[in-house]
Design a protein around this motif. Structure first.
Motif, PDB file in Angstrom:
ATOM      1  N   SER A 333       0.828  -1.213   0.000  1.00 24.08           N
ATOM      2  CA  SER A 333       0.000   0.000   0.000  1.00 24.08           C
ATOM      3  C   SER A 333       0.857   1.255   0.000  1.00 24.08           C
ATOM      4  O   SER A 333       0.436   2.305  -0.508  1.00 24.08           O
ATOM      5  N   GLU A 334       2.061   1.175   0.578  1.00 26.43           N
ATOM      6  CA  GLU A 334       2.947   2.337   0.594  1.00 26.43           C
ATOM      7  C   GLU A 334       3.439   2.676  -0.806  1.00 26.43           C
ATOM      8  O   GLU A 334       3.626   3.848  -1.145  1.00 26.43           O
ATOM      9  N   ILE A 335       3.649   1.653  -1.623  1.00 24.16           N
ATOM     10  CA  ILE A 335       4.079   1.897  -3.000  1.00 24.16           C
ATOM     11  C   ILE A 335       2.941   2.493  -3.812  1.00 24.16           C
ATOM     12  O   ILE A 335       3.136   3.452  -4.578  1.00 24.16           O
ATOM     13  N   ARG A 336       1.743   1.959  -3.639  1.00 25.54           N
ATOM     14  CA  ARG A 336       0.587   2.522  -4.336  1.00 25.54           C
ATOM     15  C   ARG A 336       0.402   3.997  -3.960  1.00 25.54           C
ATOM     16  O   ARG A 336       0.184   4.859  -4.819  1.00 25.54           O
ATOM     17  N   GLU A 337       0.507   4.288  -2.665  1.00 27.42           N
ATOM     18  CA  GLU A 337       0.356   5.659  -2.193  1.00 27.42           C
ATOM     19  C   GLU A 337       1.458   6.545  -2.755  1.00 27.42           C
ATOM     20  O   GLU A 337       1.205   7.690  -3.175  1.00 27.42           O
ATOM     21  N   ALA A 338       2.690   6.047  -2.780  1.00 26.08           N
ATOM     22  CA  ALA A 338       3.827   6.848  -3.226  1.00 26.08           C
ATOM     23  C   ALA A 338       3.680   7.267  -4.685  1.00 26.08           C
ATOM     24  O   ALA A 338       3.975   8.420  -5.039  1.00 26.08           O
ATOM     25  N   ILE A 339       3.237   6.365  -5.521  1.00 27.24           N
ATOM     26  CA  ILE A 339       3.062   6.707  -6.943  1.00 27.24           C
ATOM     27  C   ILE A 339       2.081   7.869  -7.079  1.00 27.24           C
ATOM     28  O   ILE A 339       2.318   8.829  -7.817  1.00 27.24           O
ATOM     29  N   GLY A 340       0.980   7.802  -6.339  1.00 27.21           N
ATOM     30  CA  GLY A 340      -0.013   8.868  -6.396  1.00 27.21           C
ATOM     31  C   GLY A 340       0.502  10.179  -5.841  1.00 27.21           C
ATOM     32  O   GLY A 340       0.254  11.252  -6.406  1.00 27.21           O
ATOM     33  N   ILE A 341       1.232  10.120  -4.727  1.00 26.22           N
ATOM     34  CA  ILE A 341       1.739  11.351  -4.115  1.00 26.22           C
ATOM     35  C   ILE A 341       2.824  11.985  -4.981  1.00 26.22           C
ATOM     36  O   ILE A 341       2.832  13.204  -5.203  1.00 26.22           O
ATOM     37  N   TYR A 342       3.763  11.178  -5.478  1.00 29.19           N
ATOM     38  CA  TYR A 342       4.781  11.726  -6.361  1.00 29.19           C
ATOM     39  C   TYR A 342       4.136  12.446  -7.550  1.00 29.19           C
ATOM     40  O   TYR A 342       4.523  13.560  -7.911  1.00 29.19           O
ATOM     41  N   THR A 343       3.159  11.795  -8.157  1.00 31.19           N
ATOM     42  CA  THR A 343       2.511  12.384  -9.324  1.00 31.19           C
ATOM     43  C   THR A 343       1.792  13.677  -8.953  1.00 31.19           C
ATOM     44  O   THR A 343       1.882  14.689  -9.663  1.00 31.19           O
TER      45      THR A 343
END
Length: 353
Positions: A333-343
């Protein structure tokens, strides 16, 4: 959604290939192959890999996305195979380098692909570098020499996706107090240990006046000491090591010059390269991070930010407390969240050149 699953597959491929610092060849070959098949022109220097987004325009500012592909060696205490990526029922992905910093590598790569499709007012470069764990000279420092001028960098490290806008620097000193040998039973000789103790006490009590809001004071710690050859000989030499964590107000060179004026022992710095860094709260990236609910902080741990002579912010999925630990893991879930936040942080961002 495909970017998320591709990121997980890519991370599993990284974990399954040992990538110790200065031995990253296998994982660099793997990543170069994947990214080439994805249609990108992958540049390589040693085990550093980078991609420049199409349409580079020298009149626009350039933004760098960076994280590292090397890992430390596994510590004792692992109950799992550190090179066999495995998921549990709670959605944790285990493996050496999963948290530090494979999750950042694959999340930043996913964001790179998304940002390309959207089009940006800045040039975009993605760099996966090596030798970060040892601050090696063939790592990011070497790769940056091959890149155009950078206006700003996002450095992927496990911070819980909170932006580290400041980072302490590091300088290691090797100190030698010199006395005169003599027989311990007689009143002769000059004890080098006694001389060293005076300087060690100075290191332990020194408080420099400039204190950082994010990083606090400069911290100096004596961490190693060695002296003597046998019990009945007054030692003529005492060696000790000092770990110095600087804030943004003092360069390593300035600290070194100051210290040499205060102590009696011989002092040698292993390097002046790893200085403290800080990006102003008013920087457009930091302002947007705050708007999106991120909380800026100062990081006590070192990263490749120390080798970047331009503004940067350290931010990535995972937690620093898991780094270099047995049974290292990152939450999917941290990776999924990170992709969204970075974008969200980078899409249509206007960078001051």
């Amino acid at each position: 959604m495909d970017n998320f699953y591709d990121a997980i597959d890519l991370l599993k491929g990284m974990i399954s290939r040992p990538s110790f610092s200065r031995e990253e060849g296998d994982v660099a070959d793997y990543l170069q192959g994947v990214w080439t098949r994805d249609g990108y022109d992958v540049h390589r220097k040693g085990n550093n890999l980078w991609m420049i987004a199409p349409g580079f325009d020298a009149s626009r500012p350039t933004l760098l996305l960076n994280s590292h592909i090397d890992t430390v060696r596994p510590v004792e205490g692992w109950t799992k195979n550190p090179f066999s990526p495995g998921e549990d029922e709670e959605g944790n992905l285990y493996g050496l380098g999963s948290n530090d910093a494979g999750a950042s590598v694959v999340s930043l790569y996913a964001a790179f692909r998304i940002l390309l499709r959207k089009g940006q007012a800045y040039n975009l470069i993605f760099l996966a570098s090596c030798e970060e764990e040892v601050s090696g000279e063939n790592g990011v420092e070497s790769a940056l020499k091959e890149l155009p001028p950078i206006a700003f960098a996002v450095v992927g490290e496990p911070t819980g996706m909170q932006p580290a806008v400041a980072e302490k620097g590091l300088m290691v000193l090797d100190c030698t107090a010199r006395g005169k040998a003599g027989h311990a039973a007689r009143n002769e000789g000059i004890n080098a240990i006694a001389l060293a103790v005076k300087d060690i006490e100075w290191f332990n009590t020194c408080q420099l006046p400039l204190r950082s809001d994010f990083l606090g004071p400069v911290k100096m710690s004596v961490t190693m000491i060695h002296a003597g050859t046998q019990h009945n000989v007054i030692p003529d030499r005492c060696e000790f090591t000092v770990d110095i964590r600087s804030n943004e107000f003092y360069s390593n060179q300035a600290l070194f010059d100051f210290i040499r004026r205060q102590v009696q022992c011989d002092v040698k710095a292993r390097s002046f390269r790893l200085n403290s860094s800080q990006t102003p709260i008013g920087h457009p990236f930091v302002r947007r991070a705050v708007t999106l609910g991120r909380e800026p902080f100062g990081s006590p741990t070192l990263s490749d930010q120390a080798l970047m002579p331009f503004p940067s912010v350290k931010i990535g999925p995972g937690q620093s407390s898991r780094s270099h630990a047995a049974d290292e893991y990152v939450k999917l879930s941290e990776i999924r969240e990170a992709i969204g936040i970075y974008t969200g942080l980078l899409n249509n961002l206007l960078i001051n050149d």
